[in-house]
Design a protein around this motif. Structure first.
Motif, PDB file in Angstrom:
ATOM      1  N   VAL A   1       0.849  -1.178   0.000  1.00 26.75           N
ATOM      2  CA  VAL A   1       0.000   0.000   0.000  1.00 26.75           C
ATOM      3  C   VAL A   1       0.894   1.241   0.000  1.00 26.75           C
ATOM      4  O   VAL A   1       1.868   1.296   0.730  1.00 26.75           O
ATOM      5  CB  VAL A   1      -0.901   0.013   1.259  1.00 26.75           C
ATOM      6  N   CYS A   2       0.584   2.185  -0.862  1.00 24.91           N
ATOM      7  CA  CYS A   2       1.352   3.433  -0.881  1.00 24.91           C
ATOM      8  C   CYS A   2       0.654   4.437   0.029  1.00 24.91           C
ATOM      9  O   CYS A   2      -0.486   4.813  -0.221  1.00 24.91           O
ATOM     10  CB  CYS A   2       1.405   4.008  -2.287  1.00 24.91           C
ATOM     11  N   HIS A   3       1.355   4.817   1.091  1.00 30.55           N
ATOM     12  CA  HIS A   3       0.762   5.776   2.017  1.00 30.55           C
ATOM     13  C   HIS A   3       1.082   7.207   1.641  1.00 30.55           C
ATOM     14  O   HIS A   3       0.584   8.142   2.226  1.00 30.55           O
ATOM     15  CB  HIS A   3       1.222   5.481   3.445  1.00 30.55           C
ATOM     16  N   GLU A   4       2.004   7.355   0.693  1.00 31.14           N
ATOM     17  CA  GLU A   4       2.348   8.708   0.244  1.00 31.14           C
ATOM     18  C   GLU A   4       2.621   8.659  -1.246  1.00 31.14           C
ATOM     19  O   GLU A   4       2.926   7.610  -1.785  1.00 31.14           O
ATOM     20  CB  GLU A   4       3.586   9.215   1.013  1.00 31.14           C
ATOM     21  N   PRO A   5       2.494   9.817  -1.908  1.00 29.50           N
ATOM     22  CA  PRO A   5       2.735   9.816  -3.354  1.00 29.50           C
ATOM     23  C   PRO A   5       4.216   9.603  -3.643  1.00 29.50           C
ATOM     24  O   PRO A   5       5.063   9.827  -2.780  1.00 29.50           O
ATOM     25  CB  PRO A   5       2.290  11.217  -3.789  1.00 29.50           C
ATOM     26  N   GLY A   6       4.530   9.164  -4.836  1.00 28.71           N
ATOM     27  CA  GLY A   6       5.929   8.938  -5.191  1.00 28.71           C
ATOM     28  C   GLY A   6       6.049   8.367  -6.581  1.00 28.71           C
ATOM     29  O   GLY A   6       5.115   8.453  -7.388  1.00 28.71           O
ATOM     30  N   ASP A   7       7.220   7.792  -6.850  1.00 33.43           N
ATOM     31  CA  ASP A   7       7.487   7.249  -8.177  1.00 33.43           C
ATOM     32  C   ASP A   7       8.004   5.827  -8.069  1.00 33.43           C
ATOM     33  O   ASP A   7       8.878   5.524  -7.272  1.00 33.43           O
ATOM     34  CB  ASP A   7       8.534   8.101  -8.896  1.00 33.43           C
ATOM     35  N   LEU A   8       7.458   4.977  -8.933  1.00 35.58           N
ATOM     36  CA  LEU A   8       7.889   3.579  -8.998  1.00 35.58           C
ATOM     37  C   LEU A   8       8.883   3.451 -10.143  1.00 35.58           C
ATOM     38  O   LEU A   8       8.594   3.856 -11.273  1.00 35.58           O
ATOM     39  CB  LEU A   8       6.677   2.684  -9.254  1.00 35.58           C
ATOM     40  N   LEU A   9      10.070   2.912  -9.840  1.00 33.29           N
ATOM     41  CA  LEU A   9      11.085   2.739 -10.888  1.00 33.29           C
ATOM     42  C   LEU A   9      11.280   1.257 -11.198  1.00 33.29           C
ATOM     43  O   LEU A   9      11.544   0.452 -10.308  1.00 33.29           O
ATOM     44  CB  LEU A   9      12.425   3.322 -10.443  1.00 33.29           C
ATOM     45  N   LEU A  10      11.163   0.927 -12.493  1.00 36.05           N
ATOM     46  CA  LEU A  10      11.543  -0.405 -12.961  1.00 36.05           C
ATOM     47  C   LEU A  10      12.728  -0.214 -13.904  1.00 36.05           C
ATOM     48  O   LEU A  10      12.768   0.756 -14.652  1.00 36.05           O
ATOM     49  CB  LEU A  10      10.416  -1.082 -13.755  1.00 36.05           C
ATOM     50  N   CYS A  11      13.715  -1.115 -13.854  1.00 36.25           N
ATOM     51  CA  CYS A  11      14.825  -0.981 -14.792  1.00 36.25           C
ATOM     52  C   CYS A  11      15.430  -2.332 -15.124  1.00 36.25           C
ATOM     53  O   CYS A  11      15.178  -3.326 -14.456  1.00 36.25           O
ATOM     54  CB  CYS A  11      15.899  -0.041 -14.229  1.00 36.25           C
ATOM     55  N   SER A  12      16.240  -2.343 -16.189  1.00 32.35           N
ATOM     56  CA  SER A  12      16.946  -3.571 -16.564  1.00 32.35           C
ATOM     57  C   SER A  12      18.344  -3.518 -15.952  1.00 32.35           C
ATOM     58  O   SER A  12      18.811  -2.459 -15.532  1.00 32.35           O
ATOM     59  CB  SER A  12      17.039  -3.693 -18.083  1.00 32.35           C
ATOM     60  N   ASP A  13      19.028  -4.672 -15.924  1.00 29.65           N
ATOM     61  CA  ASP A  13      20.367  -4.691 -15.318  1.00 29.65           C
ATOM     62  C   ASP A  13      21.354  -3.821 -16.109  1.00 29.65           C
ATOM     63  O   ASP A  13      22.404  -3.453 -15.610  1.00 29.65           O
ATOM     64  CB  ASP A  13      20.894  -6.123 -15.157  1.00 29.65           C
ATOM     65  N   GLY A  14      20.973  -3.505 -17.358  1.00 28.45           N
ATOM     66  CA  GLY A  14      21.812  -2.614 -18.157  1.00 28.45           C
ATOM     67  C   GLY A  14      21.995  -1.258 -17.490  1.00 28.45           C
ATOM     68  O   GLY A  14      23.048  -0.632 -17.619  1.00 28.45           O
ATOM     69  N   LEU A  15      20.973  -0.798 -16.749  1.00 27.82           N
ATOM     70  CA  LEU A  15      21.079   0.499 -16.068  1.00 27.82           C
ATOM     71  C   LEU A  15      22.022   0.379 -14.873  1.00 27.82           C
ATOM     72  O   LEU A  15      22.899   1.211 -14.670  1.00 27.82           O
ATOM     73  CB  LEU A  15      19.698   0.977 -15.609  1.00 27.82           C
ATOM     74  N   VAL A  16      21.862  -0.695 -14.109  1.00 27.60           N
ATOM     75  CA  VAL A  16      22.705  -0.920 -12.938  1.00 27.60           C
ATOM     76  C   VAL A  16      24.172  -1.071 -13.361  1.00 27.60           C
ATOM     77  O   VAL A  16      25.077  -0.525 -12.747  1.00 27.60           O
ATOM     78  CB  VAL A  16      22.253  -2.207 -12.203  1.00 27.60           C
ATOM     79  N   GLU A  17      24.387  -1.807 -14.460  1.00 28.72           N
ATOM     80  CA  GLU A  17      25.747  -2.145 -14.878  1.00 28.72           C
ATOM     81  C   GLU A  17      26.340  -1.192 -15.912  1.00 28.72           C
ATOM     82  O   GLU A  17      27.431  -1.433 -16.428  1.00 28.72           O
ATOM     83  CB  GLU A  17      25.757  -3.586 -15.432  1.00 28.72           C
ATOM     84  N   ALA A  18      25.624  -0.122 -16.242  1.00 32.37           N
ATOM     85  CA  ALA A  18      26.152   0.850 -17.207  1.00 32.37           C
ATOM     86  C   ALA A  18      27.491   1.374 -16.676  1.00 32.37           C
ATOM     87  O   ALA A  18      27.585   1.804 -15.529  1.00 32.37           O
ATOM     88  CB  ALA A  18      25.159   1.992 -17.404  1.00 32.37           C
ATOM     89  N   GLU A  19      28.530   1.315 -17.510  1.00 26.97           N
ATOM     90  CA  GLU A  19      29.881   1.651 -17.033  1.00 26.97           C
ATOM     91  C   GLU A  19      30.321   3.053 -17.432  1.00 26.97           C
ATOM     92  O   GLU A  19      30.053   3.505 -18.538  1.00 26.97           O
ATOM     93  CB  GLU A  19      30.880   0.635 -17.600  1.00 26.97           C
TER      94      GLU A  19
END
Lengths: 567, 102
Positions: free
Chosen positions: A312-330
């Motif tokens: 349950v979201c008790h406050e407004p915000g942003d949900l982020l989905l990403c691929s491992d390419g973002l995490v591992e971007a060098e």
């Protein structure tokens, strides 16, 4: 005689010399082309494009040296060896011949064996060269074919993946391919109850093969979302599909999320992707969904787990989905961007648009102009909180003209089916076939889901909505629900639909009854606050139905309800 | 990537060294096929202690090995997981597909 026959140009003004070579050439299975002077040799070379040349030097008119210079000046895309065959035997003659463009020099008179051996040696050389030439040609054709396929693939892929749902005002996304194609696939669409479903899928590898791997997901995602199937059923179907299609070493990591603004919930299934994160407006990560399953396409359906996690979201915000390419971007030093990089880019930025732009800028600065090694994609979904929780959904205006034909449908589900069938999408599928009901799909989905879920949750599973109001209550409620549903052995729910005409008005009656004990419906109606002012975490569903329908009636002990809707 | 293969009795260990990615395809397949063909081997251990990077095609190769081994009634175990390699395998939940040795 080995190899392909050659066409050999013989340029000599002495008939006996010509004869000697001509016989030799014919005996070896090749074709002689004869020229009596340099001028004729150049002309023959230009017209006939021979494979090999024997060139005398001293000839009337144009001599051999000048002829070779002219031949070498002709435009050509193949190499033709030229052998000087001359009586001039001084070193400077030989050097002059080779410098003019000759490849070899044989002094007259030469033995038949030597000439024979020379012809054979050049035949071998030319055969090798031809083979190489054909490889080059083949490679060039392959490349052209591949480029053509890539172009077509990119065109089709763009059409297939660029769906209107991705332009939803609640989300921003990016997808940077490492190759012409991205193996990352982004999908978004609204379900019939206005719930936003999103998916970020990352197929193993990149390029066309990865894009092809992820392709089967789009259609199932969009059609099941449109029909209102729950996220777990969608995950199950996507896995089943990929498992049936893909070889053992191919799979697709995927995050599926369902954002329900009306109920303030975010539901996630994450198999093999980096954590899905929910950032509050002040930049804190308040919810996270780590990968809880292997990627799609690996496990056979009986052992696949479609269990989702709802928060349950008790406050407004942003949900982020990403691929491992973002995490591992060098960056140029080889350091990864990581999810901390995302956190940092959100520091001090609180609105959705600026966050997305800031993330893009941080990533760009991190990559510093280098291409990423893997596909990099991300999706940012803005989740607002509607404090007043008014009914956002408005039914389409009644529009049916003339007398409507009567239509009746009654379905009864027993405990056994209720445990595993998605009843509401199935029922909506029947209703979608009736012309008079088609424009009302979204509204009917809400009404039928609400009435059906009440019958199931309260009538058969005996769940108490009030626990939703406690801290962590929603999660507890969902947990009880799935436990009790799995144990359900008795009970049934009947849904009856009747389209009928009432003095020129087209009406739909939705009648839902269950085998449970019923409830004190009189007090529910008495206590119900006005629609729009309702801040309770429960009981809003039925208020919504009442808002959408002309009338809602409970019968008997409260285990039967009828909603009358104007078409 | 370098691969050292060692078999003692019913157990074989493939020790991997370096970057395990798309380019390791042929070497890795060559190494495990040899082990799968060995009559007495029932258990195959893949040791990752020398691996510094693992990509998605490496995961695919492990799945392929798993399928082939299962078809022959042999088991596959992963060991020496550390750092990035451990993280990648955890995100992919390969612990639900393979036995993992600490």
């Amino acid at each position: 005689m080995p190899g392909t026959p050659l066409r050999i140009l013989i340029a000599d003004d002495t008939p006996t010399n010509v004869k000697q070579l001509e016989v030799l050439v014919r005996r070896a299975g090749h074709t002689p082309l004869l020229a009596a002077d340099g001028r004729m040799a150049v002309a023959l070379f230009r017209d006939q494009a021979p494979d090999l040349v024997f060139m005398d030097i001293m000839m009337p008119g144009m001599d051999g040296i000048s002829a070779v210079r002219e031949i070498r000046a002709l435009p050509t895309d193949k190499w033709t060896p030229i052998i000087f065959y001359s009586a001039l035997d001084r070193m400077q003659d030989i050097v002059r011949g080779l410098e003019a463009g000759g490849d070899d020099y044989v002094v007259k008179p030469a033995s038949i064996q030597l000439l024979q051996a020379k012809i054979n040696a050049y035949a071998r050389l030319l055969a090798t060269q031809r083979r190489e030439q054909s490889y080059i040609e083949e490679l060039r054709n392959w490349r052209q074919d591949a480029e053509e396929q890539t172009r077509l693939g990119a065109h089709v892929m763009t059409r297939l993946t660029d769906m209107a749902g991705l332009r939803d005002p609640m989300l921003r996304h990016f997808n940077l391919p490492a190759d012409t194609f991205s193996g990352d696939l982004l999908c978004a669409a609204r379900g019939p109850g206005d719930v936003l479903n999103v998916m970020l899928a990352d197929a193993a590898g990149h390029g066309l093969s990865a894009a092809l791997t992820a392709m089967p997901l789009t259609q199932a995602f969009y059609s099941m979302t449109a029909k209102g199937f729950p996220l777990s059923s969608i995950a199950e179907e996507l896995n089943r599909k990929l498992k049936a299609i893909l070889p053992a070493d191919r799979f697709v990591a995927a995050t599926l999320a369902s954002v329900d603004v009306r109920n303030q919930t975010v539901e996630v299934w994450n198999g093999g992707n980096p954590d899905a994160l929910f950032f509050s407006s002040d930049g804190e990560v308040v919810l996270e969904w780590a990968s809880a399953h292997p990627p799609l396409g690996i496990l056979p359906p009986p052992v696949f787990s479609a269990t989702t996690e709802t928060a349950v979201c008790h406050e407004p915000g942003d949900l982020l989905l990403c691929s491992d390419g973002l995490v591992e971007a060098e960056d140029p030093a080889g350091r990864w961007f990581t999810l901390d990089g995302v956190r940092r880019s959100f520091a001090g930025v609180s609105d959705h648009e600026s966050r997305f732009d800031s993330l893009r800028q941080s990533l760009e600065a991190h990559l510093a102009g280098q291409a990423a090694r893997d596909d990099v994609s991300g999706m940012l979904v803005s989740v607002p909180i509607e404090r007043r929780r008014q009914v956002r959904f408005t039914a389409p205006a009644p529009q049916y003209q003339g007398r409507v034909a009567e239509w009746r449908l009654e379905l009864t589900y027993s405990a056994q089916e209720l445990r595993y069938i998605d009843v509401v999408p199935g029922v909506l599928g029947f209703m979608a076939q009736v012309e008079a009901l088609r424009p009302h799909q979204g509204t009917l989905f809400l009404i039928v889901s609400e009435l059906f879920n009440n019958a199931l949750d309260h009538g058969l599973l005996n769940l108490d909505s009030r626990i939703k109001g406690m801290v962590g209550g929603f999660e507890l409620y969902m947990q009880h629900r799935s436990e009790r549903l799995a144990e359900l052995r008795e009970g049934r729910i009947t849904l009856a639909f009747l389209v009928h005409d009432d003095e020129g008005e087209a009406l739909l009656d939705v009648d839902v009854s269950d085998s449970g004990p019923g409830f004190d419906h009189a007090s529910l109606l008495r206590d119900e606050p006005l629609a729009g002012a309702d801040t309770r975490p429960h009981g809003r569903g039925i208020a919504l139905v009442r808002g959408l329908c002309r009338e809602v009636h409970y019968f008997g002990t409260g285990n039967r309800v009828r909603a009358r809707y104007r078409l | 990537m370098q691969i050292a293969s060692e078999a003692t009795g019913s157990r074989a260990v493939l020790s991997l060294n370096g970057r395990f990615d798309f380019h390791s395809h042929r070497d890795f397949r060559g190494a495990y096929e040899q082990i799968l063909d060995a009559q007495g081997v029932r258990e195959i251990e893949i040791n990752f202690s020398g691996v510094d990077y693992l990509d998605s095609s490496a995961l695919g190769m492990l799945l392929l090995l798993r399928e082939k081994a299962e078809g022959m009634g042999k088991s596959v175990q992963l060991s020496g997981l550390q750092g990035t390699v451990k993280q990648v395998l955890e995100i992919a939940n390969f612990g639900k597909l393979f036995a993992v040795k600490d």
